[in-house]
Design a protein around this motif. Structure first.
Motif: not given
Length: 354
Positions: A281-291, A303-305
């Motif tokens: 949904p974002s034209h800037r994108g997003a950060l996805v973090r799996i730890s 799972v964080t975004n």
């Protein structure tokens, strides 16, 4: 992305260093266990003890004239039933691998037989303590067999309830992976790379093929966390080609947590949700973090975004409900599942036994 304050009830004890390594070897399928009842889980132990104590308490009411007499009778009967119950649980858990080799009806018969022996053991405890003038050996044996039969029946029903959930999860994930727009976008990305970067196109098609193979192969009721991480890496590698710089991925993987057992197809749908609701949904994108992190006897999986506009778009929650249900079926009270949205960051946090 600092997700340490998203779930204040589970504070961070330190973030493992970020890593950028190639995906581990492809997962290998596990054979489905033939065990029809499992007495080794903490939730089973707690419920079994409470069930037997409740039966003892009700039974003591039939021979007690007042509260004082009931407490005395309850204490005496508990002194026999509690050790017998623990003995049944200990032996049934110790013989888990041996029982798994037997046909289902023999496993159930073995559980009932162990219950009869546990009843005789409890009767022997009463006799040794001199609390019973005439030891009711026959009644104790039949009572132990009957109560263990009820417990085994409950455990068998619980084990069978896993199959519909696992089957539904596999079908849902298969449908998610072959839905037209995902397959269309993945193949278009591969076609665009054929001339520009044949190696990357080949890698993308291999990842796509591995996703299909993993969905079609019967993984059993549990797999390792490291195998789920490998599958999530392949999925994100495909989406990385599609979204480019809009999809930023961080991995914080604890190698000590890789051997923990989790239901199959449990991490990939959560990662897919992060991409769908964070990146798309974002034209800037997003950060996805799996730890992942091992903390003593517990493994924490996150799972964080980031979400567009700080709030994101609400979904139906089907994938999350499925993951939560299968975690509880596999690990019972030892599993935890939580979600939170705070300051534009959404997190799914799970705990499983190490």
């Amino acid at each position: 992305m600092d997700d340490s304050q998203i779930l204040s009830a589970f504070p961070e004890t330190g973030r493992p260093p970020l890593e950028s390594v190639p995906p581990p070897p492809a997962p290998t399928p596990h054979a489905r266990q033939a065990l029809v009842f499992d007495a080794c889980q903490l939730g089973v132990v707690l419920r079994a003890v409470l069930f037997i104590e409740a039966v003892v308490g009700v039974g003591a009411m039939f021979v007690a004239a007042d509260l004082k007499a009931w407490l005395l009778r309850f204490a005496i009967l508990s002194g026999a039933a509690f050790p017998g119950t623990l003995a049944w649980l200990f032996v049934a858990c110790s013989l888990k691998n041996l029982l798994a080799r037997l046909p289902p009806h023999l496993q159930e018969a073995a559980g009932v037989l162990l219950g009869a022996l546990a009843g005789l053991y409890g009767c022997a405890m009463l006799a040794l303590m001199g609390l019973s003038r005439e030891a009711p050996w026959v009644a104790s044996g039949f009572a132990g067999a009957f109560l263990s039969a009820l417990l085994v029946a409950a455990l068998v029903l619980r084990a069978k309830s896993r199959m519909p959930a696992a089957t539904a999860a596999r079908l849902a994930e298969l449908q998610a992976r072959i839905r037209p727009h995902f397959l269309f976008n993945s193949l278009n990305s591969a076609i665009a790379l054929v001339r520009e970067d044949p190696r990357q196109a080949e890698s993308l098609l291999e990842d796509l093929g591995e996703l299909f193979r993993h969905a079609l192969v019967d993984q059993g009721e549990a797999t390792t966390l490291s195998e789920e991480i490998a599958l999530a890496r392949r999925y994100l590698a495909i989406e990385q080609v599609r979204f480019g710089d809009r999809l930023r991925v961080e991995w914080a993987i604890d190698p000590l947590a890789g051997s923990s057992r989790v239901p199959p197809l449990i991490l990939q749908p959560l990662v897919e949700n992060a991409v769908k609701h964070g990146v798309e949904p974002s034209h800037r994108g997003a950060l996805v973090r799996i730890s992942t992190q091992r903390r003593g006897g517990v493994v924490v999986i996150k799972v964080t975004n980031t979400v567009p506009g700080g709030q994101g778009l609400p979904g139906h929650g089907v994938a999350q409900h499925n993951v939560r249900d299968r975690l509880r079926l596999l690990h019972d009270v030892q599993a935890q599942f939580q979600t939170a949205l705070k300051d534009g960051v959404y997190q799914v946090r799970m705990e499983v036994p190490a």
